[in-house]
Write an enzyme that holds these catalytic residues in place. Structure first.
Site, PDB file in Angstrom:
ATOM      1  N   ASP A 362     -52.957  25.426 -57.603  1.00 36.97           N
ATOM      2  CA  ASP A 362     -52.061  25.892 -55.821  1.00 36.97           C
ATOM      3  C   ASP A 362     -52.250  26.486 -54.390  1.00 36.97           C
ATOM      4  OD1 ASP A 362     -49.287  27.592 -56.096  1.00 36.97           O
ATOM      5  OD2 ASP A 362     -50.887  29.224 -54.957  1.00 36.97           O
ATOM      6  N   ASP A 556     -53.014  32.258 -57.801  1.00 37.05           N
ATOM      7  CA  ASP A 556     -53.291  33.384 -57.235  1.00 37.05           C
ATOM      8  C   ASP A 556     -51.820  34.871 -56.797  1.00 37.05           C
ATOM      9  OD1 ASP A 556     -52.292  33.791 -53.446  1.00 37.05           O
ATOM     10  OD2 ASP A 556     -52.124  31.637 -54.829  1.00 37.05           O
ATOM     11  N   ASP A 560     -47.391  31.996 -60.789  1.00 33.32           N
ATOM     12  CA  ASP A 560     -49.472  31.210 -60.734  1.00 33.32           C
ATOM     13  C   ASP A 560     -49.424  31.732 -61.998  1.00 33.32           C
ATOM     14  OD1 ASP A 560     -49.191  29.576 -58.606  1.00 33.32           O
ATOM     15  OD2 ASP A 560     -50.063  30.590 -57.472  1.00 33.32           O
TER      16      ASP A 560
END
Length: 661
Positions: A362, A556, A560
């Site tokens: 991410d 995080d 996600d």
């Protein structure tokens, strides 16, 4: 998918040490229980004292064996060796007997019991005691190794705060952290643990985060900053406004993960379990054949000689070295990772890491700091900068997203919540709300298209919040984010380790995603993804990873969590990551450092290397000594080495998993 990838230049034992319970040390050998219940912490003194008693009987027996043997009916020999045998082997005899009554015959305690009782029957008492004694010594070394590894994980449990100083009218009371409510003010003095997550409302200090993150350098915290339960206040007095209940705090979530780690075995452990399930009965029946057949078919062969060889074969064939050292090797790897601020929720995930050939990141909060600030305000269609910022801050007044917080911080004035009505958060797009009787939308360029808002510039470089008021485009605000210091090194380390592909998936716009990918040297990226589109992207990557390749995802945010769950191995940033991501992940990185991904893979590779060294070494040595035993070259003493000696050497090798540099 709106964007394509853009390329840039033991059946015999289940001996995994139980780290869920810090008070009962239990080894589960297959389906029998071989318990070392010390009634508390592992105590070396309590373990050594019985060994001293056994040796005080065994040593004189070996030294004066001939004299004792020549006593009336060899009574002197029995008086020394039988008590030593029972003291050293009672737990083995008891477990074997219990398992036989339960219908579970073929395990190493059965092999050792039959072999040693047979040795006593043919008057080989020193050898019988030696087998049990050295097995007990092997268990002691295993306990020491397990205790050392457990201490690495237990250090995390010791960060649990014992009390909180709550500020009430005119006094400070010491209470349990579980009784403190959100909004309460707590006081943390120098040297005390911060008991709950909260925001500093008075004071500055330095905090020790090593218990949470593994980082030894203290972190400076100031007014308005967030601090987490488990940090230790080093200097000034801090007044903290509690933002989470104890059970919802970061440390409580992490402690729960450690204490209730998924008991998933690695594939290598499953292989040994399956192997031993067939191996042990074969050994028993082979030994029986060695005892019975040669005297029938070989001229001059005696029953006592071939019975002794069969007993030697039983002792040699005990799979202790495998069933002890393999789980210990994985446990050592988990403990080593914990010392480095990497929580692995089960040995199976260490195994999966070995096969990872694609690592997906991410962006915000993972590769970048996620600490946003307003860098540029560009008003259009008659709006001015202050007006645009004010509308954006009010529209974002109910959002907890870091971008929303940065806009409100830049605005700097108190917002009357009654001015904001009909607040609606549109997942993956932005926000729609009524502000001062005007319909305001704030979000991505896609939100403008979704609402059919006419605008002249779709590709603005950076993280951008577009605004429209009553269907008229009002301009945009550029938000700046910084790369983490180790982000580039994280990508380079993975490439040096032979990871085939690094990929970035982000909901951010195309321009900023391209810029970050180029800066970090990431192989490919996808931008402007909704949470469900990230899942689709990870599934495509999994399908192209190859038959034996695995995909790791590192994130995080709460958005996600679905991707972390879908990846072959999910990794979450545990320092300031969302609770949902931490709970879903297989591995939690406490330092929030992307470079820890490569470190976790390195630990996994070294752990597997040690485990397979033990497997090869144990099987090779046992194979050699089995041959020597059948042909009468090996005695019971060589059998003891082939069994317990190999187990000890394998245990010592397994402890290297705890010492990765």
């Amino acid at each position: 998918m709106k964007q394509k990838l853009h390329s840039e230049s033991s059946g015999c034992c289940n001996c995994e040490p139980d780290h869920h319970d810090n008070h009962n040390h239990v080894h589960n050998h297959d389906n029998h229980n071989h318990d070392h219940n010390h009634g508390g912490e592992f105590n070396l003194k309590n373990e050594v004292l019985p060994l001293v008693m056994i040796l005080s009987l065994y040593a004189p027996g070996v030294i004066f064996e001939n004299q004792l043997h020549n006593t009336f009916y060899s009574i002197g020999e029995y008086l020394l060796f039988i008590p030593a045998y029972l003291l050293s082997g009672w737990s083995v005899l008891k477990t074997a007997g219990r398992n036989i009554f339960r219908g579970r015959v073929f395990d190493e305690t059965f092999l050792m019991t039959v072999a040693t009782l047979g040795a006593i029957a043919i008057h080989k008492l020193p050898e019988a005691v030696g087998v049990m004694l050295f097995y007990k010594i092997g268990e002691l070394f295993q306990d020491i190794a397990v205790s050392r590894s457990r201490n690495s994980i237990k250090a995390l449990l010791e960060v649990r705060p014992d009390y909180a100083n709550i500020q009430t009218e005119g006094e400070i009371k010491k209470v349990s952290p579980k009784t403190v409510n959100i909004g309460d003010i707590i006081i943390v003095k120098p040297g005390e643990k911060i008991p709950l997550d909260g925001e500093i409302i008075d004071g500055n200090s330095q905090v020790d985060t090593s218990a949470l993150t593994g980082e030894s350098v203290p972190r400076t915290v100031r007014l308005g900053e967030t601090v987490l339960a488990g940090m230790i206040n080093k200097m000034g007095v801090l007044s903290i406004k509690v933002t989470k209940l104890f059970d919802e705090s970061s440390i409580a979530k992490i402690l729960d993960l450690v204490q209730n780690a998924k008991s998933k075995k690695a594939e290598t452990e499953k292989f040994i379990t399956k192997f031993a399930r067939y191996y042990t009965p074969i050994v028993v029946f082979t030994s029986l054949a060695v005892a019975l057949l040669p005297p029938l078919f070989i001229s001059g062969a005696t029953s006592s000689e071939w019975l002794y060889r069969a007993l030697i074969l039983l002792v040699i064939s005990c799979p202790c070295g495998l069933v002890i050292s393999i789980p210990l090797g994985y446990f050592g790897g988990v403990g080593s990772a914990a010392r480095r601020g990497i929580l692995v929720k089960g040995s199976t995930f260490l195994d999966v890491l070995n096969s990872v050939n694609t690592v997906v990141f991410d962006k915000t909060g993972t590769l970048t700091k996620g600490v946003f600030k307003v860098a540029k305000i560009v008003p259009q269609n008659g709006f001015n900068e202050q007006e645009l910022l004010q509308l954006a801050a009010k529209a974002e007044s109910h959002s907890n997203h870091p971008i929303a917080q940065s806009i409100r911080k830049a605005y700097g004035e108190k917002i009357d919540e009654f001015e904001v009505k009909n607040y609606e958060e549109i997942a993956g797009y932005g926000i729609k709300a009524k502000v001062e009787n005007k319909v305001v939308i704030a979000g991505s360029d896609r939100l403008l298209h979704k609402e059919n808002i006419a605008h002249d510039n779709c590709l603005v470089e950076g993280t951008v919040i577009h605004l429209a008021v009553d269907d008229i485009y009002a301009g945009y605000i550029v938000i700046a984010d910084e790369l983490k210091e180790d982000a580039r090194e994280a990508i380079q380390a993975l490439k040096r380790m032979g990871v085939d592909r690094t990929v970035m998936l982000t909901g951010d716009n195309q321009a900023i995603a391209s810029q970050i990918a180029q800066q970090l040297g990431i192989d490919a990226y996808e931008a402007e993804l909704l949470p469900e589109e990230k899942v689709n992207a990870i599934e495509k990557l999994i399908s192209t990873a190859g038959k034996h390749g695995k995909v790791a995802f590192v994130g995080d945010g709460i958005n996600d969590a679905p991707v972390i769950a879908r990846a072959d191995v999910g990794m979450a940033m545990g320092g300031l990551g969302s609770d949902a991501a931490i709970e879903t992940a297989d591995i939690v990185i406490m330092t929030d450092a992307p470079s820890k991904v490569a470190e976790a893979i390195q630990i996994a590779r070294k752990t597997r290397q040690i485990v397979w060294q033990n497997i090869g070494f144990a099987l090779a040595i046992k194979g050699i000594f089995i041959g020597l035993g059948i042909f009468g070259v090996a005695t019971m003493w060589e059998a003891v080495f082939a069994d317990v000696g190999v187990a000890l050497l394998a245990i010592f090798n397994a402890t290297r998993a705890m010492k990765f540099s």
